[in-house]
Design an enzyme around this catalytic site. Structure first.
Site, short mmCIF file in Angstrom:
data_model
loop_
_atom_site.label_atom_id
_atom_site.label_comp_id
_atom_site.label_asym_id
_atom_site.label_seq_id
_atom_site.Cartn_x
_atom_site.Cartn_y
_atom_site.Cartn_z
N THR A 41 30.54 20.78 -34.34
CA THR A 41 29.74 20.39 -35.51
C THR A 41 28.28 20.20 -35.11
O THR A 41 27.67 19.16 -35.36
CB THR A 41 30.29 19.11 -36.16
OG1 THR A 41 30.23 18.04 -35.20
CG2 THR A 41 31.73 19.29 -36.60
N THR A 49 12.44 21.42 -34.88
CA THR A 49 13.75 21.84 -35.38
C THR A 49 13.94 23.30 -35.01
O THR A 49 13.00 24.09 -35.06
CB THR A 49 13.89 21.65 -36.90
OG1 THR A 49 15.16 22.18 -37.31
CG2 THR A 49 12.80 22.37 -37.66
N GLY A 50 15.15 23.62 -34.63
CA GLY A 50 15.45 25.01 -34.31
C GLY A 50 16.01 25.78 -35.48
O GLY A 50 16.49 26.91 -35.34
N ARG A 91 10.82 13.51 -39.53
CA ARG A 91 11.83 12.48 -39.78
C ARG A 91 11.17 11.36 -40.60
O ARG A 91 10.07 10.91 -40.26
CB ARG A 91 12.37 11.93 -38.47
CG ARG A 91 13.05 12.97 -37.58
CD ARG A 91 14.44 13.31 -38.06
NE ARG A 91 15.08 14.33 -37.23
CZ ARG A 91 15.81 14.05 -36.15
NH1 ARG A 91 15.99 12.79 -35.77
NH2 ARG A 91 16.39 15.02 -35.46
N ARG A 148 9.90 10.45 -31.02
CA ARG A 148 11.17 9.90 -31.50
C ARG A 148 11.43 8.49 -30.98
O ARG A 148 12.36 7.82 -31.44
CB ARG A 148 12.34 10.81 -31.12
CG ARG A 148 12.34 12.13 -31.86
CD ARG A 148 13.68 12.83 -31.72
NE ARG A 148 13.59 14.23 -32.14
CZ ARG A 148 14.63 15.05 -32.23
NH1 ARG A 148 15.83 14.61 -31.94
NH2 ARG A 148 14.47 16.31 -32.61
N ILE A 174 29.60 12.14 -38.66
CA ILE A 174 30.28 13.30 -39.21
C ILE A 174 31.79 13.17 -39.07
O ILE A 174 32.55 13.48 -39.99
CB ILE A 174 29.77 14.59 -38.55
CG1 ILE A 174 28.27 14.77 -38.80
CG2 ILE A 174 30.54 15.81 -39.07
CD1 ILE A 174 27.89 14.84 -40.26
N SER A 216 23.79 23.70 -37.80
CA SER A 216 23.27 22.38 -38.12
C SER A 216 23.26 22.15 -39.62
O SER A 216 23.43 23.08 -40.41
CB SER A 216 21.84 22.23 -37.59
OG SER A 216 20.95 23.04 -38.36
N CYS A 217 23.03 20.91 -40.03
CA CYS A 217 22.97 20.58 -41.45
C CYS A 217 21.82 21.33 -42.12
O CYS A 217 21.97 21.84 -43.24
CB CYS A 217 22.84 19.08 -41.66
SG CYS A 217 21.41 18.33 -40.84
N THR A 218 20.67 21.41 -41.44
CA THR A 218 19.52 22.09 -42.02
C THR A 218 19.77 23.59 -42.15
O THR A 218 19.43 24.21 -43.16
CB THR A 218 18.27 21.84 -41.17
OG1 THR A 218 18.01 20.43 -41.13
CG2 THR A 218 17.05 22.55 -41.76
#
Length: 483
Positions: free
Chosen positions: A262, A351-352, A374, A338, A141, A292-294
């Site tokens: 970020t 994911t939160g 993912r 992961r 980023i 987040s991005c999501t």
């Protein structure tokens, strides 16, 4: 003979269109570099685009509004814009062209009268003072932010990238490696600019402009003022500091004034620009999170559906590109699954984002569940929203609502409306909107109460643009805009 004449006319038209596009590009550049006026075409960036790209964007614009958007009309409007006095601005030439050809334009005597009327509010827009920016961290980023900030520096009337902070010593070899990573990117391609490393002075010259490279282990130990940096916005890309107390360490540094994380933050405002930034006054709040991005991808669309149809409950499933926190090959990892090879496996993980949405949209508190998968792509993700509605709708109704919000209002920068039947993940790489609504994939059940939406997002580039939009709000350098 008739066919030959027709072909010759087509060639002549194409030559005229490309010539007009060349003038279009020149005026766009003059407005940007001489007057700090950025022109977009239905939110699509057009600075540094070539002739074919500009023509294709006009074709997209025409399909989007279902009316021809001619390059010849755009050029005529740009000439008028160039002839009048305007403050630093961001103007949508697609919207202006569309409006000029609506029924309302008949009351204007000429193009200049139309432009003066549409942009009349610009004359009373308050002046802005440039803001120094420091990137704390230089990963995925951070480098995208550096690219965009330096590409859009223009006359330097908004955000000025002055320094980049990294941990560890800065040898000549490491500085050159960082320069190389900025110049080239396996996903986003080459940087359309110049990057020169000055190891003796620990400087990167980006597009000929000095950016200091600072080595530090603790944010409070830095004296930015010795580099001529004052009242700076510190954009923390490291993820090492996530709560108010640790992020507050940045504010102890000399020359620092504001902090933007970020990533999702704790005990600090989590902002999705376009949705809830106005709930927090930059004069009163010093530490922010860009979520987040999501969260940035789904929240604008969820706000539209909530405001228009009301959501009773729903589930979010994110099909997300793999990230740097996963293993390249199978190995130990602190989280379940992961640890398996990222480029070889689909990996279920948590994911939160479902809970995070409620921080920007309190009306959705407790209504959304969420999970993530993912997948083996390096960038480009997809959020699937399965929503139960209070009010009935239809496929046409949903598409009409989303198209309206993508065309006008507070979310035009956040929602891009796709009409393609062939859209795939690689197509959305480099899209500045954090949410790309796939209108061809939407499903509405027969009873009109269950809705399934597919929202694409460039989880790097689209998110980076949301960070910059929020940065401008925090730094109080938002220009006059006409969308």
């Amino acid at each position: 003979m008739k066919k030959s004449n027709s072909y010759e006319k087509e060639l002549a038209f194409q030559a005229d269109r490309r010539k007009a596009t060349t003038e279009f590009i020149k005026i766009i550049s003059d407005l940007w570099y001489d007057k700090a006026i950025e022109v977009v075409l239905f939110k699509n960036q057009i600075i540094d685009k070539n002739v074919s790209e500009i023509i294709n964007l006009h074709e997209y614009a025409g399909q989007f509004v279902q009316k021809p958007i001619s390059i010849f009309d755009s050029v005529e409007l740009l000439r008028a814009i160039n002839d009048i006095a305007l403050p630093p601005s961001k103007l949508d030439i697609g919207k202006l062209t569309y409006e000029y050809h609506s029924d309302s334009h008949s009351k204007y005597h000429n193009v200049k009268a139309f432009v003066l009327d549409k942009l009349k509010d610009a004359q009373s827009y308050p002046e802005i003072a440039p803001k120094d920016v420091v990137l704390y961290g230089f990963g995925r980023i951070g480098r995208l932010l550096a690219r965009e900030l330096m590409t859009k520096t223009g006359k330097g009337s908004q955000l000025r990238l002055r320094a980049i902070v990294t941990r560890g010593s800065m040898s000549a070899e490491k500085l050159e490696k960082r320069a190389m990573l900025l110049r080239t990117d396996s996903v986003h391609g080459e940087f359309k600019g110049t990057v020169e490393a000055d190891a003796e002075n620990s400087i990167l010259y980006i597009n000929g402009t000095t950016v200091h490279m600072i080595s530090a282990e603790a944010p409070e130990d830095i004296d930015y003022t010795q580099y001529g940096i004052t009242e700076a916005l510190i954009i923390d890309n490291t993820g090492a500091f996530r709560d108010k107390e640790s992020l507050g360490r940045h504010l102890k540094a000399k020359g620092a004034a504001k902090v933007l994380l970020t990533a999702p933050g704790k005990d600090v405002p989590n902002i999705v620009h376009g949705v809830n930034q106005n709930d927090f006054d930059p004069d009163a709040v010093d530490i922010y999170s860009a979520a987040s991005c999501t969260t940035n991808a789904i929240t604008p669309v969820l706000k539209v559906i909530e405001d228009s149809l009301e959501i009773e409950k729903g589930h979010l499933e994110t099909i997300h590109a793999y990230t740097n926190d996963q293993n390249l090959v199978d190995n130990i990892h602190g989280k379940y699954r992961r640890g398996r090879a990222a480029a070889l496996n689909m990996v279920i993980t948590e994911t939160g984002a479902g809970k995070a949405v409620a921080k920007a949209l309190p009306s959705l508190e407790g209504k959304l569940t969420s999970n993530a998968i993912r997948v083996p792509v390096p960038n480009g993700s997809l959020a699937i929203l399965n929503l139960q509605l209070k009010n009935k709708t239809s496929l046409e109704g949903v598409n009409t609502i989303l198209k309206k919000y993508a065309l006008e209002g507070d979310l035009v920068e956040q929602i891009k409306y796709s009409m393609s039947n062939e859209l795939v993940s690689s197509d959305i790489i480099g899209t500045s909107a954090p949410a790309i609504y796939d209108s061809r994939a939407t499903i509405v059940t027969d009873n009109g109460k269950n809705l399934i939406l597919y929202i694409w997002y460039d989880n790097e580039y689209g998110y980076a643009h949301q960070v910059i939009r929020l940065s401008k709000y925090i730094a109080k350098v938002r220009r006059y805009t006409y969308y």
